[in-house]
Structure formats: structure tokens, C-alpha cells
Design a protein around this motif. Sequence first.
Motif, mmCIF file in Angstrom:
data_model
loop_
_atom_site.group_PDB
_atom_site.id
_atom_site.type_symbol
_atom_site.label_atom_id
_atom_site.label_comp_id
_atom_site.label_asym_id
_atom_site.label_seq_id
_atom_site.Cartn_x
_atom_site.Cartn_y
_atom_site.Cartn_z
ATOM 1 N N PHE A 1 35.296 39.604 42.603
ATOM 2 C CA PHE A 1 35.585 38.682 43.699
ATOM 3 C C PHE A 1 35.543 39.404 45.048
ATOM 4 N N ASP A 2 36.156 40.596 45.101
ATOM 5 C CA ASP A 2 36.190 41.323 46.366
ATOM 6 C C ASP A 2 34.795 41.758 46.788
ATOM 7 N N ALA A 3 33.968 42.164 45.837
ATOM 8 C CA ALA A 3 32.592 42.548 46.162
ATOM 9 C C ALA A 3 31.822 41.358 46.717
ATOM 10 N N VAL A 4 31.930 40.217 46.057
ATOM 11 C CA VAL A 4 31.211 39.025 46.495
ATOM 12 C C VAL A 4 31.727 38.561 47.857
ATOM 13 N N ASN A 5 33.022 38.577 48.036
ATOM 14 C CA ASN A 5 33.595 38.154 49.315
ATOM 15 C C ASN A 5 33.156 39.039 50.479
ATOM 16 N N ARG A 6 32.772 40.274 50.175
ATOM 17 C CA ARG A 6 32.333 41.197 51.217
ATOM 18 C C ARG A 6 30.815 41.224 51.368
ATOM 19 N N GLY A 7 30.128 40.343 50.655
ATOM 20 C CA GLY A 7 28.703 40.203 50.851
ATOM 21 C C GLY A 7 27.828 40.992 49.904
ATOM 22 N N TYR A 8 28.426 41.689 48.942
ATOM 23 C CA TYR A 8 27.639 42.423 47.954
ATOM 24 C C TYR A 8 27.266 41.489 46.800
ATOM 25 N N THR A 9 26.199 41.836 46.098
ATOM 26 C CA THR A 9 25.878 41.176 44.839
ATOM 27 C C THR A 9 26.523 41.966 43.718
ATOM 28 N N ALA A 10 27.283 41.292 42.872
ATOM 29 C CA ALA A 10 27.934 41.952 41.742
ATOM 30 C C ALA A 10 27.099 41.751 40.487
ATOM 31 N N VAL A 11 26.843 42.840 39.787
ATOM 32 C CA VAL A 11 26.196 42.801 38.476
ATOM 33 C C VAL A 11 27.206 43.315 37.461
ATOM 34 N N VAL A 12 27.435 42.537 36.411
ATOM 35 C CA VAL A 12 28.412 42.920 35.392
ATOM 36 C C VAL A 12 27.703 43.091 34.054
ATOM 37 N N PRO A 13 27.629 44.316 33.533
ATOM 38 C CA PRO A 13 27.166 44.516 32.161
ATOM 39 C C PRO A 13 28.290 44.059 31.221
ATOM 40 N N THR A 14 28.091 42.940 30.573
ATOM 41 C CA THR A 14 29.197 42.276 29.878
ATOM 42 C C THR A 14 29.739 43.068 28.698
ATOM 43 N N ASP A 15 28.963 44.013 28.184
ATOM 44 C CA ASP A 15 29.449 44.850 27.084
ATOM 45 C C ASP A 15 29.938 46.206 27.586
ATOM 46 N N ALA A 16 30.154 46.320 28.889
ATOM 47 C CA ALA A 16 30.705 47.540 29.471
ATOM 48 C C ALA A 16 32.002 47.246 30.210
ATOM 49 N N ILE A 17 32.641 46.120 29.873
ATOM 50 C CA ILE A 17 33.992 45.800 30.338
ATOM 51 C C ILE A 17 34.814 45.381 29.129
ATOM 52 N N ALA A 18 36.125 45.451 29.256
ATOM 53 C CA ALA A 18 36.992 45.055 28.137
ATOM 54 C C ALA A 18 38.336 44.602 28.657
ATOM 55 N N GLY A 19 38.981 43.748 27.854
ATOM 56 C CA GLY A 19 40.325 43.276 28.159
ATOM 57 C C GLY A 19 41.018 42.925 26.862
ATOM 58 N N VAL A 20 42.217 42.415 26.962
ATOM 59 C CA VAL A 20 42.984 42.023 25.772
ATOM 60 C C VAL A 20 43.563 40.619 25.982
ATOM 61 N N PRO A 21 43.657 39.863 24.866
ATOM 62 C CA PRO A 21 43.119 40.157 23.544
ATOM 63 C C PRO A 21 41.596 40.135 23.553
ATOM 64 N N ALA A 22 41.002 40.564 22.437
ATOM 65 C CA ALA A 22 39.552 40.732 22.381
ATOM 66 C C ALA A 22 38.801 39.453 22.703
ATOM 67 N N ASP A 23 39.338 38.312 22.288
ATOM 68 C CA ASP A 23 38.605 37.055 22.500
ATOM 69 C C ASP A 23 38.762 36.501 23.911
ATOM 70 N N TYR A 24 39.574 37.143 24.736
ATOM 71 C CA TYR A 24 39.740 36.682 26.110
ATOM 72 C C TYR A 24 38.533 37.042 26.981
ATOM 73 N N THR A 25 38.007 38.252 26.787
ATOM 74 C CA THR A 25 36.947 38.741 27.665
ATOM 75 C C THR A 25 35.725 37.828 27.699
ATOM 76 N N PRO A 26 35.152 37.433 26.545
ATOM 77 C CA PRO A 26 33.976 36.555 26.628
ATOM 78 C C PRO A 26 34.266 35.207 27.278
ATOM 79 N N VAL A 27 35.476 34.698 27.126
ATOM 80 C CA VAL A 27 35.838 33.426 27.761
ATOM 81 C C VAL A 27 35.900 33.606 29.276
ATOM 82 N N MET A 28 36.516 34.685 29.713
ATOM 83 C CA MET A 28 36.604 34.949 31.150
ATOM 84 C C MET A 28 35.216 35.162 31.744
ATOM 85 N N ILE A 29 34.357 35.867 31.025
ATOM 86 C CA ILE A 29 32.990 36.082 31.495
ATOM 87 C C ILE A 29 32.259 34.748 31.640
ATOM 88 N N ARG A 30 32.358 33.918 30.617
ATOM 89 C CA ARG A 30 31.606 32.659 30.584
ATOM 90 C C ARG A 30 32.084 31.686 31.652
#
Length: 213
Positions: free
Chosen positions: A159-188
Motif C-alpha cells: 500500500f505504501d509503495a503504491v501510494n507513493r507512486g511506485y508499481t508493486a510486484v509481489v512474487p506470491t510464493d515469496a511471502i508468507a503469513g499465518v495461518p497458512a490458508d490466510y495468505t492466498p485469500v489476502m493475495i486474491r
Amino acid sequence: MSSRERLSELLDPAVTVLLTVECQQGVVGPDSALPELARQVRSSGALANVARLVAAAHDSGVQVIHAIAERRPDGRGAGRNARLFRAAERLPVQQLSGTTAVRVAPPIEVTEQDFVVRRLHGLSPIQGTDVDPLLRNLGCRTVIVTGVSANVAIPNAVFDAVNRGYTAVVPTDAIAGVPADYTPVMIRHTLALVATLATTEEVLGCLRRPVAR
């Protein structure tokens, strides 16, 4: 333009920076203050993917910034205005300045060309830190966001990158959170609205282009 061509255009090494978020030993290492998160980032392969991306960035001339969260031993300057901050004060492993806990965790390699930006307050690796001025001085247009956690710091960084005018690229398999099933929902349902999503392999394919810098 295909999605691959679009990603390749975004990841021009001359204007791209790879940001690792809280990939420090006290968070993702064997002696983590957050063992569930540490297990998830390792078992999912996310930490290994961050290390692969960092290695490729070094080889291709893409600047790497490591964002570290820490606190002074006396706690001065740290926030207490959120449950997360107060809970962190009670954890058995503290992210204290100068300790092993705030070193970048293996297998990620840090070179002399990397920046290591340390913050003593807040939730974001960008807001209120040196990251944004560094990005601007480097001529950055695209920020690759990796690391932990998908619960708090990763969406903050995007959010902070986008708000400052940058393009954010997220490699979805290079981030993680808990519980495990939360991350794909947040990404989607969240990151997909504001960031360009890709896999580690797709990003690596773009970073490995021969580039003279």
C-alpha cells in the motif's frame, strides 16, 4: 502485450528494487519469536524463494534493500498503540538492536551493495523509514515486495509503495503469513487489486536477462 512482456517491462533492472521485509533471524530463523510464522515461511518455500530472488537481483544489477524491524533494549521510541506492539514486548525472543535476532536470516545473502534499513517503530517498512528516499534517489519505479508477514508488514509495504507512486510486484510464493490458508485469500482479495502478481520463477525469468548497468 502479454502478461510476461508486461512483467518484463516493469522489471527493468535500471528502475527496479527488490525489498525483503523482516527476513531476520528473530522472525524467520530457527529461534524465532514467532515460531508458527517461521515454520510457515520455511515449509512453504517462501524464504528459499526470497533467497533465490536476492541472488538473482545481485547477479542482474537490481538493487536490494533489506527492511528490518527492531527495538532498543530500553524500548524508547517504540509504539505501544497496538496489541501487536504490546504482545511483542512479552515474547521470549526480542528484536533488539545489535543482536543476532535482527540479522538477515540465511539462506539470504547480503552483499556490500545492499542497503539494510532498520526501523524502531511502526508497522511499515516504508512509512517513516529511509526506504522511500532511497528508492527515489535510486530512480526506482518498481518495487518487488518479498518476505513476511502477509498479515501486516507485506500489505503495508504494498500500500505504501503504491501510494507513493511506485508499481508493486509481489512474487506470491515469496511471502508468507499465518495461518497458512490466510495468505492466498489476502493475495486474491487484497493485493491483487493494487499489485502485479507473479511467481518467483516468472520474476527470476525477467531478472536473469543479460543487462549491462
